[in-house]
Write a protein that holds these residues in place. Sequence first.
Motif, PDB file in Angstrom:
ATOM      1  N   GLN A 273      14.528 -28.747   2.371  1.00 22.65           N
ATOM      2  CA  GLN A 273      13.479 -28.660   3.381  1.00 22.65           C
ATOM      3  C   GLN A 273      12.095 -28.660   2.734  1.00 22.65           C
ATOM      4  OE1 GLN A 273      15.237 -25.943   6.395  1.00 22.65           O
ATOM      5  NE2 GLN A 273      13.149 -25.708   7.107  1.00 22.65           N
ATOM      6  N   GLY A 274      11.948 -27.865   1.666  1.00 22.54           N
ATOM      7  CA  GLY A 274      10.658 -27.752   0.994  1.00 22.54           C
ATOM      8  C   GLY A 274      10.252 -29.052   0.330  1.00 22.54           C
ATOM      9  N   ARG A 275      11.188 -29.694  -0.322  1.00 25.57           N
ATOM     10  CA  ARG A 275      10.880 -30.949  -1.019  1.00 25.57           C
ATOM     11  C   ARG A 275      10.553 -32.079  -0.057  1.00 25.57           C
ATOM     12  NH1 ARG A 275       9.654 -30.640  -6.507  1.00 25.57           N
ATOM     13  NH2 ARG A 275      11.081 -29.167  -7.518  1.00 25.57           N
ATOM     14  N   GLU A 276      11.042 -31.947   1.174  1.00 27.44           N
ATOM     15  CA  GLU A 276      10.757 -32.973   2.175  1.00 27.44           C
ATOM     16  C   GLU A 276       9.518 -32.633   3.000  1.00 27.44           C
ATOM     17  OE1 GLU A 276      14.407 -33.372   4.340  1.00 27.44           O
ATOM     18  OE2 GLU A 276      15.350 -34.606   2.783  1.00 27.44           O
ATOM     19  N   GLY A 277       8.765 -31.610   2.558  1.00 28.19           N
ATOM     20  CA  GLY A 277       7.470 -31.317   3.164  1.00 28.19           C
ATOM     21  C   GLY A 277       7.481 -30.336   4.314  1.00 28.19           C
ATOM     22  N   GLU A 278       8.622 -29.674   4.545  1.00 27.34           N
ATOM     23  CA  GLU A 278       8.688 -28.687   5.619  1.00 27.34           C
ATOM     24  C   GLU A 278       9.247 -27.368   5.081  1.00 27.34           C
ATOM     25  OE1 GLU A 278      11.001 -30.412   8.736  1.00 27.34           O
ATOM     26  OE2 GLU A 278       9.391 -31.768   9.368  1.00 27.34           O
ATOM     27  N   PRO A 279       8.525 -26.735   4.138  1.00 30.78           N
ATOM     28  CA  PRO A 279       9.043 -25.512   3.519  1.00 30.78           C
ATOM     29  C   PRO A 279       9.153 -24.363   4.518  1.00 30.78           C
ATOM     30  CG  PRO A 279       6.747 -25.832   2.926  1.00 30.78           C
ATOM     31  CD  PRO A 279       7.185 -27.085   3.631  1.00 30.78           C
ATOM     32  N   ILE A 280      10.168 -23.539   4.319  1.00 29.19           N
ATOM     33  CA  ILE A 280      10.333 -22.318   5.113  1.00 29.19           C
ATOM     34  C   ILE A 280       9.254 -21.340   4.673  1.00 29.19           C
ATOM     35  CG2 ILE A 280      11.891 -20.384   5.585  1.00 29.19           C
ATOM     36  CD1 ILE A 280      14.159 -22.528   4.763  1.00 29.19           C
ATOM     37  N   THR A 281       8.589 -20.729   5.631  1.00 28.96           N
ATOM     38  CA  THR A 281       7.459 -19.850   5.347  1.00 28.96           C
ATOM     39  C   THR A 281       7.899 -18.391   5.278  1.00 28.96           C
ATOM     40  OG1 THR A 281       5.946 -21.357   6.485  1.00 28.96           O
ATOM     41  CG2 THR A 281       5.175 -19.111   6.125  1.00 28.96           C
ATOM     42  N   ILE A 282       7.481 -17.695   4.224  1.00 32.14           N
ATOM     43  CA  ILE A 282       7.689 -16.254   4.150  1.00 32.14           C
ATOM     44  C   ILE A 282       6.546 -15.573   4.885  1.00 32.14           C
ATOM     45  CG2 ILE A 282       7.939 -14.236   2.664  1.00 32.14           C
ATOM     46  CD1 ILE A 282       8.810 -16.103   0.419  1.00 32.14           C
ATOM     47  N   VAL A 283       6.885 -14.714   5.829  1.00 36.56           N
ATOM     48  CA  VAL A 283       5.878 -13.988   6.605  1.00 36.56           C
ATOM     49  C   VAL A 283       6.013 -12.506   6.285  1.00 36.56           C
ATOM     50  CG1 VAL A 283       4.968 -13.521   8.906  1.00 36.56           C
ATOM     51  CG2 VAL A 283       6.035 -15.722   8.419  1.00 36.56           C
ATOM     52  N   ALA A 284       4.937 -11.921   5.781  1.00 40.40           N
ATOM     53  CA  ALA A 284       4.922 -10.503   5.412  1.00 40.40           C
ATOM     54  C   ALA A 284       3.756  -9.821   6.122  1.00 40.40           C
ATOM     55  CB  ALA A 284       4.808 -10.349   3.897  1.00 40.40           C
ATOM     56  N   PRO A 285       3.888  -9.581   7.429  1.00 38.41           N
ATOM     57  CA  PRO A 285       2.752  -9.120   8.226  1.00 38.41           C
ATOM     58  C   PRO A 285       2.266  -7.708   7.918  1.00 38.41           C
ATOM     59  CG  PRO A 285       4.760  -9.142   9.539  1.00 38.41           C
ATOM     60  CD  PRO A 285       5.093  -9.798   8.243  1.00 38.41           C
ATOM     61  N   LEU A 286       3.057  -6.939   7.175  1.00 35.25           N
ATOM     62  CA  LEU A 286       2.691  -5.541   6.905  1.00 35.25           C
ATOM     63  C   LEU A 286       2.143  -5.331   5.503  1.00 35.25           C
ATOM     64  CD1 LEU A 286       5.890  -3.779   8.350  1.00 35.25           C
ATOM     65  CD2 LEU A 286       3.923  -4.709   9.587  1.00 35.25           C
ATOM     66  N   ILE A 287       2.034  -6.392   4.735  1.00 27.90           N
ATOM     67  CA  ILE A 287       1.823  -6.236   3.301  1.00 27.90           C
ATOM     68  C   ILE A 287       0.532  -5.501   2.954  1.00 27.90           C
ATOM     69  CG2 ILE A 287       0.676  -8.468   2.881  1.00 27.90           C
ATOM     70  CD1 ILE A 287       2.684  -8.606   0.377  1.00 27.90           C
ATOM     71  N   ASN A 288      -0.490  -5.619   3.780  1.00 31.61           N
ATOM     72  CA  ASN A 288      -1.766  -4.964   3.499  1.00 31.61           C
ATOM     73  C   ASN A 288      -2.099  -3.854   4.496  1.00 31.61           C
ATOM     74  OD1 ASN A 288      -2.578  -6.488   1.157  1.00 31.61           O
ATOM     75  ND2 ASN A 288      -2.965  -8.219   2.517  1.00 31.61           N
ATOM     76  N   LEU A 289      -1.081  -3.330   5.179  1.00 27.19           N
ATOM     77  CA  LEU A 289      -1.301  -2.265   6.161  1.00 27.19           C
ATOM     78  C   LEU A 289      -0.915  -0.906   5.596  1.00 27.19           C
ATOM     79  CD1 LEU A 289       0.056  -3.774   9.516  1.00 27.19           C
ATOM     80  CD2 LEU A 289      -2.259  -3.902   8.560  1.00 27.19           C
ATOM     81  N   LYS A 290      -1.652   0.125   5.995  1.00 25.66           N
ATOM     82  CA  LYS A 290      -1.257   1.497   5.688  1.00 25.66           C
ATOM     83  C   LYS A 290      -0.060   1.862   6.564  1.00 25.66           C
ATOM     84  CE  LYS A 290      -6.044   2.925   4.802  1.00 25.66           C
ATOM     85  NZ  LYS A 290      -7.140   3.817   5.274  1.00 25.66           N
ATOM     86  N   LYS A 291       0.674   2.880   6.158  1.00 29.22           N
ATOM     87  CA  LYS A 291       1.840   3.296   6.940  1.00 29.22           C
ATOM     88  C   LYS A 291       1.420   3.719   8.348  1.00 29.22           C
ATOM     89  CE  LYS A 291       5.439   3.566   5.233  1.00 29.22           C
ATOM     90  NZ  LYS A 291       6.473   2.517   5.050  1.00 29.22           N
ATOM     91  N   THR A 292       0.263   4.351   8.465  1.00 31.94           N
ATOM     92  CA  THR A 292      -0.229   4.730   9.798  1.00 31.94           C
ATOM     93  C   THR A 292      -0.496   3.490  10.652  1.00 31.94           C
ATOM     94  OG1 THR A 292      -2.449   4.881   8.822  1.00 31.94           O
ATOM     95  CG2 THR A 292      -1.239   6.946   9.129  1.00 31.94           C
ATOM     96  N   GLU A 293      -1.026   2.438  10.036  1.00 34.72           N
ATOM     97  CA  GLU A 293      -1.311   1.204  10.776  1.00 34.72           C
ATOM     98  C   GLU A 293      -0.019   0.503  11.189  1.00 34.72           C
ATOM     99  OE1 GLU A 293      -5.584  -0.110   8.831  1.00 34.72           O
ATOM    100  OE2 GLU A 293      -3.749  -0.541   7.691  1.00 34.72           O
ATOM    101  N   ILE A 294       1.009   0.620  10.358  1.00 34.51           N
ATOM    102  CA  ILE A 294       2.302   0.036  10.718  1.00 34.51           C
ATOM    103  C   ILE A 294       2.875   0.750  11.934  1.00 34.51           C
ATOM    104  CG2 ILE A 294       4.680  -0.324   9.941  1.00 34.51           C
ATOM    105  CD1 ILE A 294       3.519  -0.579   7.073  1.00 34.51           C
ATOM    106  N   ILE A 295       2.774   2.075  11.961  1.00 32.63           N
ATOM    107  CA  ILE A 295       3.263   2.836  13.115  1.00 32.63           C
ATOM    108  C   ILE A 295       2.469   2.467  14.370  1.00 32.63           C
ATOM    109  CG2 ILE A 295       3.459   5.150  14.116  1.00 32.63           C
ATOM    110  CD1 ILE A 295       4.069   6.162  11.266  1.00 32.63           C
TER     111      ILE A 295
ATOM    112  N   LEU B 262       0.803  -1.221   0.000  1.00 31.53           N
ATOM    113  CA  LEU B 262       0.000   0.000   0.000  1.00 31.53           C
ATOM    114  C   LEU B 262       0.833   1.267   0.000  1.00 31.53           C
ATOM    115  CD1 LEU B 262      -2.891  -0.965   2.457  1.00 31.53           C
ATOM    116  CD2 LEU B 262      -2.710  -1.325  -0.005  1.00 31.53           C
ATOM    117  N   ASP B 263       2.152   1.127   0.110  1.00 36.00           N
ATOM    118  CA  ASP B 263       3.014   2.303  -0.027  1.00 36.00           C
ATOM    119  C   ASP B 263       2.786   2.923  -1.405  1.00 36.00           C
ATOM    120  OD1 ASP B 263       4.285   2.626   2.330  1.00 36.00           O
ATOM    121  OD2 ASP B 263       6.165   1.667   1.762  1.00 36.00           O
ATOM    122  N   TYR B 264       2.881   4.225  -1.469  1.00 31.19           N
ATOM    123  CA  TYR B 264       2.628   4.909  -2.730  1.00 31.19           C
ATOM    124  C   TYR B 264       3.629   4.507  -3.807  1.00 31.19           C
ATOM    125  CZ  TYR B 264      -0.729   7.890  -0.338  1.00 31.19           C
ATOM    126  OH  TYR B 264      -1.818   8.344   0.349  1.00 31.19           O
TER     127      TYR B 264
END
Length: 225
Positions: free
Chosen positions: A153-175, A127-129
Amino acid sequence: MKAVILLSGGLDSSTILYQAKADGYECHALSFDYQQRHRRELESALLVAQKAGVVQHQVVNFDLRQWGGSALTDDGIDLPEERSLDEMSQNIPVTYVPARNTIFLSFALAYSETIPAERVYIGVNALDYSGYPDCRPDYIQAMQEVFRLGTKQGREGEPITIVAPLINLKKTEIIQLGNQLGVPWELTWSCYAGADVACGVCDSCRLRLAAFAELGLNDPVSYAQ
């Protein structure tokens, strides 16, 4: 539980570091010196990592100036200044660094599989401009598939997870989230200009200042103007 945190020292990445801590993960911070114009951010990354008490903080060195292609890696490209938020939203700006997040996530993936870690936290925000192409949900989804297919790891069924907790937040919400988590804003750095004092006029500074102002809060970082 272990997590690798992509830490630039900026507002967003500092927030996800504190979010990873709150999620109960042992945090391993990873920063990058790619000869960026604003290498000053690495000082903040170090300070934030120390304040958060990470288990380990590593800085990976490589040189993207040999290719350039961005105002952050090529002194021949002027840094945008004094742009309105509407102007920033028109198109992908010259501060976009080609494939930067793909490079960062590749390092994080290799590091994570070595530790081993369950998660990689990245502070991308759709949501950043600025609208960088490698900060959008479909990109993160695609990279998650790379994480699954391109590792033991992924091929053996335990893939590393990407976590992007801010991806849908406004900058004000991040603050607001950062305030809840106790992020030390005074240690963070968002400026693109590369000086010892934040410029206050580049896109990143203006986005940050506008968000603090909208919340009626003072940004504790000093600005040249």
